[in-house]
Scaffold this active site. Sequence first.
Site, PDB file in Angstrom:
ATOM      1  N   LYS A  83      44.309  49.409  35.066  1.00 16.56           N
ATOM      2  CA  LYS A  83      44.475  49.037  33.657  1.00 16.56           C
ATOM      3  C   LYS A  83      44.396  50.217  32.685  1.00 16.56           C
ATOM      4  O   LYS A  83      45.063  50.208  31.655  1.00 16.56           O
ATOM      5  CB  LYS A  83      43.426  47.991  33.259  1.00 16.56           C
ATOM      6  CG  LYS A  83      43.711  46.607  33.798  1.00 16.56           C
ATOM      7  CD  LYS A  83      42.625  45.651  33.308  1.00 16.56           C
ATOM      8  CE  LYS A  83      42.992  44.212  33.542  1.00 16.56           C
ATOM      9  NZ  LYS A  83      42.049  43.303  32.889  1.00 16.56           N
ATOM     10  N   ASP A 119      44.377  40.167  27.362  1.00 10.20           N
ATOM     11  CA  ASP A 119      43.033  39.639  27.651  1.00 10.20           C
ATOM     12  C   ASP A 119      42.343  39.096  26.392  1.00 10.20           C
ATOM     13  O   ASP A 119      41.602  38.118  26.452  1.00 10.20           O
ATOM     14  CB  ASP A 119      42.153  40.719  28.290  1.00 10.20           C
ATOM     15  CG  ASP A 119      42.564  41.004  29.735  1.00 10.20           C
ATOM     16  OD1 ASP A 119      43.133  40.100  30.378  1.00 10.20           O
ATOM     17  OD2 ASP A 119      42.331  42.134  30.205  1.00 10.20           O
ATOM     18  N   GLY A 143      27.106  42.426  28.361  1.00 14.22           N
ATOM     19  CA  GLY A 143      27.931  43.365  29.121  1.00 14.22           C
ATOM     20  C   GLY A 143      28.725  44.275  28.212  1.00 14.22           C
ATOM     21  O   GLY A 143      28.997  43.941  27.041  1.00 14.22           O
ATOM     22  N   GLY A 146      34.636  46.722  31.334  1.00 16.19           N
ATOM     23  CA  GLY A 146      36.051  46.495  31.046  1.00 16.19           C
ATOM     24  C   GLY A 146      36.316  45.128  30.417  1.00 16.19           C
ATOM     25  O   GLY A 146      37.056  45.015  29.436  1.00 16.19           O
TER      26      GLY A 146
HETATM   27  P1  ATR Z   1      34.272  44.479  34.340  1.00 16.68           P
HETATM   28  O1  ATR Z   1      35.579  45.194  34.265  1.00 16.68           O
HETATM   29  O2  ATR Z   1      34.326  43.211  35.155  1.00 16.68           O
HETATM   30  O3  ATR Z   1      33.648  44.262  32.997  1.00 16.68           O
HETATM   31  P2  ATR Z   1      32.502  46.726  34.780  1.00 16.68           P
HETATM   32  O4  ATR Z   1      33.338  47.570  33.894  1.00 16.68           O
HETATM   33  O5  ATR Z   1      31.992  47.304  36.051  1.00 16.68           O
HETATM   34  O6  ATR Z   1      33.295  45.412  35.213  1.00 16.68           O
HETATM   35  O7  ATR Z   1      31.274  46.147  33.917  1.00 16.68           O
HETATM   36  C1  ATR Z   1      30.305  45.310  34.459  1.00 16.68           C
HETATM   37  C2  ATR Z   1      29.315  44.893  33.355  1.00 16.68           C
HETATM   38  O8  ATR Z   1      28.355  44.025  33.928  1.00 16.68           O
HETATM   39  C3  ATR Z   1      28.545  46.048  32.776  1.00 16.68           C
HETATM   40  O9  ATR Z   1      28.204  45.760  31.448  1.00 16.68           O
HETATM   41  C4  ATR Z   1      27.294  46.081  33.663  1.00 16.68           C
HETATM   42  O10 ATR Z   1      26.187  46.698  33.051  1.00 16.68           O
HETATM   43  P3  ATR Z   1      26.016  48.308  33.101  1.00 16.68           P
HETATM   44  O11 ATR Z   1      26.929  48.860  32.039  1.00 16.68           O
HETATM   45  O12 ATR Z   1      24.584  48.544  32.806  1.00 16.68           O
HETATM   46  O13 ATR Z   1      26.407  48.727  34.490  1.00 16.68           O
HETATM   47  C5  ATR Z   1      27.054  44.598  33.814  1.00 16.68           C
HETATM   48  N1  ATR Z   1      26.291  44.261  35.023  1.00 16.68           N
HETATM   49  C6  ATR Z   1      26.752  44.234  36.296  1.00 16.68           C
HETATM   50  N2  ATR Z   1      25.770  43.837  37.124  1.00 16.68           N
HETATM   51  C7  ATR Z   1      24.669  43.625  36.371  1.00 16.68           C
HETATM   52  C8  ATR Z   1      23.321  43.196  36.635  1.00 16.68           C
HETATM   53  N3  ATR Z   1      22.926  42.897  37.873  1.00 16.68           N
HETATM   54  N4  ATR Z   1      22.478  43.069  35.600  1.00 16.68           N
HETATM   55  C9  ATR Z   1      22.877  43.335  34.342  1.00 16.68           C
HETATM   56  N5  ATR Z   1      24.126  43.745  34.014  1.00 16.68           N
HETATM   57  C10 ATR Z   1      25.010  43.892  35.022  1.00 16.68           C
END
Ligand code: ATR
Length: 304
Positions: A83, A119, A143, A146
């Site tokens: 992306k 999106d 979060g 992405g």
């Molecule tokens: P996506 O494209 O699906 O958003 P990503 O860019 O990897 O995937 O982002 C994942 C999000 O979920 C992030 O905000 C991540 O927090 P961090 O920035 O601290 O990594 C959050 N996330 C994933 N697993 C988590 C967990 N177990 N507890 C809290 N936040 C989590």
Amino acid sequence: MASSERQEGILLPSVNGKTRILGVFGFPVEHSLSPAMHNAAIAALGLNYLYIPFSVLPEDIGPAIRSVVSLGIIGVNLTIPHKERVLPFLDRIAPEALAVGAVNTVHNDNGQLVGYNTDGEGFAGPLNELGFGLRGKRAVVLGAGGAARSVVFRLARENAAVTIVNRTLERAERLAEEARIATDFVRGGARVSCLDFCDRAGLRDALAGAELLVNTTSVGMSPHDGDLPPIPPQAFHPALFVYDLIYNPRETRLMAEARAAGCRTLNGVRMLAWQGAAAFEIWTGVRPDVCVMEAAVEQQLGGR
Ligand code: ATR
């Protein structure tokens, strides 16, 4: 042929010399729900298109996207990990995609590759359909990855007051700053603030005044169905709409607890269908039936 590759009861579309090709580039792409969703929309409309999954390695995105022109492909969706990487290879980028910094839809417009991001429309469309407008609302977004980007940019554009809550606070602050810059045309300035995931008191206060909670993290996604973001007890209130972008399981623990507290809830299936419908319209000029696309997603998920 291995039995896992054999498909029972699949009706092949009638492909001929005039069939126009759509597709999705991803790596891995095997679990994408988009082929079933788009081919269902094509069949319902009786159009002569075919939507195909393409497994494209991260380092091959440049030649792969240029091949869309040489092969006469009408358009493609992009999923992980393409992306952001695709941007330098496009001829034009629509403003929302440029602001978000990610493209999920490319249209071959007479040899010009135009990038879009549907999106934000996927996120907002189902809410609007339910009569929940975003303009001026107070929202909490869990979060800052992405998926959060499209959500936060769309909310900021709608002049909503957004609190981004993330485990890694710096990432939330970076996204908030980018959203402020990208939406500095919003009257009064975009209202975006941040909180640490563990700041329970801050989160309780933010939720008390919020009308919308959006989970963009993977917390609660299968196979970790029992996991729950650290929302303080009593933080749910009936005026809060809880939108979890997860679609497997269909009802996350977050949604179940919110529903028990009287909140309206929504999962990510509709978002998937709406972003797909917006892409389909860009490519074909025809608005598909979003319910047909949603039903195709549900059918695919049925086995998961
Ligand atoms: P996506 O494209 O699906 O958003 P990503 O860019 O990897 O995937 O982002 C994942 C999000 O979920 C992030 O905000 C991540 O927090 P961090 O920035 O601290 O990594 C959050 N996330 C994933 N697993 C988590 C967990 N177990 N507890 C809290 N936040 C989590």
